[in-house]
Motif scaffolding. Sequence first.
Motif, short mmCIF file in Angstrom:
data_model
loop_
_atom_site.label_atom_id
_atom_site.label_comp_id
_atom_site.label_asym_id
_atom_site.label_seq_id
_atom_site.Cartn_x
_atom_site.Cartn_y
_atom_site.Cartn_z
N GLN A 45 -22.31 -66.87 24.64
CA GLN A 45 -21.30 -66.31 23.74
C GLN A 45 -22.06 -65.69 22.60
O GLN A 45 -22.73 -66.40 21.84
CB GLN A 45 -20.35 -67.40 23.26
N ALA A 46 -22.01 -64.36 22.49
CA ALA A 46 -22.85 -63.65 21.55
C ALA A 46 -22.10 -62.52 20.87
O ALA A 46 -21.18 -61.93 21.45
CB ALA A 46 -24.08 -63.10 22.25
N PHE A 47 -22.54 -62.22 19.67
CA PHE A 47 -22.07 -61.05 18.95
C PHE A 47 -23.01 -59.89 19.25
O PHE A 47 -24.21 -60.10 19.45
CB PHE A 47 -22.04 -61.32 17.44
N SER A 48 -22.49 -58.68 19.27
CA SER A 48 -23.31 -57.52 19.60
C SER A 48 -24.51 -57.39 18.66
O SER A 48 -25.61 -57.06 19.10
CB SER A 48 -22.48 -56.24 19.57
N HIS A 49 -24.33 -57.69 17.38
CA HIS A 49 -25.44 -57.52 16.44
C HIS A 49 -26.60 -58.46 16.76
O HIS A 49 -27.76 -58.13 16.49
CB HIS A 49 -24.98 -57.70 14.98
N GLU A 50 -26.31 -59.62 17.37
CA GLU A 50 -27.38 -60.54 17.76
C GLU A 50 -28.22 -59.94 18.89
O GLU A 50 -29.46 -60.02 18.87
CB GLU A 50 -26.80 -61.88 18.22
N ILE A 51 -27.57 -59.33 19.85
CA ILE A 51 -28.27 -58.74 20.99
C ILE A 51 -28.96 -57.45 20.57
O ILE A 51 -30.08 -57.17 21.00
CB ILE A 51 -27.31 -58.50 22.17
N LEU A 52 -28.32 -56.67 19.71
CA LEU A 52 -28.94 -55.44 19.22
C LEU A 52 -30.27 -55.72 18.55
O LEU A 52 -31.23 -54.97 18.72
CB LEU A 52 -27.99 -54.72 18.23
N THR A 53 -30.34 -56.80 17.79
CA THR A 53 -31.58 -57.16 17.10
C THR A 53 -32.68 -57.48 18.11
O THR A 53 -33.81 -57.01 17.98
CB THR A 53 -31.35 -58.37 16.17
N ILE A 54 -32.36 -58.26 19.12
CA ILE A 54 -33.34 -58.63 20.13
C ILE A 54 -33.79 -57.41 20.93
O ILE A 54 -34.98 -57.23 21.21
CB ILE A 54 -32.77 -59.70 21.09
N ALA A 55 -32.85 -56.53 21.27
CA ALA A 55 -33.14 -55.35 22.08
C ALA A 55 -33.76 -54.21 21.28
O ALA A 55 -34.16 -53.20 21.86
CB ALA A 55 -31.87 -54.86 22.77
N LYS A 56 -33.82 -54.36 19.96
CA LYS A 56 -34.35 -53.31 19.07
C LYS A 56 -33.53 -52.02 19.17
O LYS A 56 -34.05 -50.92 19.14
CB LYS A 56 -35.82 -53.00 19.38
N LEU A 57 -32.22 -52.19 19.28
CA LEU A 57 -31.30 -51.06 19.31
C LEU A 57 -30.55 -50.98 17.99
O LEU A 57 -30.34 -52.00 17.34
CB LEU A 57 -30.28 -51.21 20.44
N SER A 58 -30.10 -49.79 17.64
CA SER A 58 -29.34 -49.65 16.41
C SER A 58 -27.91 -49.18 16.64
O SER A 58 -27.10 -49.19 15.73
CB SER A 58 -30.05 -48.68 15.46
N SER A 59 -27.60 -48.80 17.86
CA SER A 59 -26.28 -48.25 18.15
C SER A 59 -25.39 -49.26 18.87
O SER A 59 -25.61 -49.58 20.05
CB SER A 59 -26.40 -46.99 19.00
N ALA A 60 -24.36 -49.71 18.18
CA ALA A 60 -23.39 -50.62 18.80
C ALA A 60 -22.63 -49.90 19.91
O ALA A 60 -22.25 -50.53 20.91
CB ALA A 60 -22.43 -51.17 17.76
N ILE A 61 -22.41 -48.61 19.76
CA ILE A 61 -21.69 -47.84 20.77
C ILE A 61 -22.48 -47.84 22.08
O ILE A 61 -21.93 -48.08 23.16
CB ILE A 61 -21.42 -46.40 20.29
N THR A 62 -23.79 -47.60 21.99
CA THR A 62 -24.64 -47.62 23.18
C THR A 62 -24.66 -49.01 23.80
O THR A 62 -24.57 -49.16 25.02
CB THR A 62 -26.07 -47.18 22.82
N TYR A 63 -24.75 -50.04 22.97
CA TYR A 63 -24.75 -51.42 23.46
C TYR A 63 -23.48 -51.71 24.26
O TYR A 63 -23.55 -52.17 25.40
CB TYR A 63 -24.86 -52.41 22.29
N HIS A 64 -22.32 -51.41 23.68
CA HIS A 64 -21.05 -51.71 24.36
C HIS A 64 -20.91 -50.91 25.65
O HIS A 64 -20.43 -51.44 26.65
CB HIS A 64 -19.87 -51.47 23.42
N LYS A 65 -21.33 -49.66 25.63
CA LYS A 65 -21.27 -48.83 26.84
C LYS A 65 -22.14 -49.44 27.94
O LYS A 65 -21.68 -49.60 29.08
CB LYS A 65 -21.76 -47.42 26.52
N CYS A 66 -23.36 -49.81 27.62
CA CYS A 66 -24.27 -50.36 28.63
C CYS A 66 -23.83 -51.73 29.13
O CYS A 66 -23.93 -52.01 30.33
CB CYS A 66 -25.69 -50.41 28.08
#
Length: 97
Positions: A45-66
Amino acid sequence: MDRLCYLSDFFEAIGTDARISITHIGIYAALLQYRVQNDFANPIQAFSHEILTIAKLSSAITYHKCVRELSEYGYIRYEPSFNKNKGSKIYFVERSD
């Protein structure tokens, strides 16, 4: 099961899947790392910002799409929470030996 098996299984599964990009791979690896940090919980159970930090991504839109695409393609099962106080659930597909 050996921790690397999960990543190896994913790479084997995507070997001939032309839909998968480097961004999908990075997000899957970050999700797997989050899972390791949480004692291999399934689902996580994770928030997008937690995964974005680990993945070194800055776009929540890209994260949700993928993440949605990884779910559509059958690599994970994604259940968005739509609640700012509760993380989304992400189930990992387990291989059967």
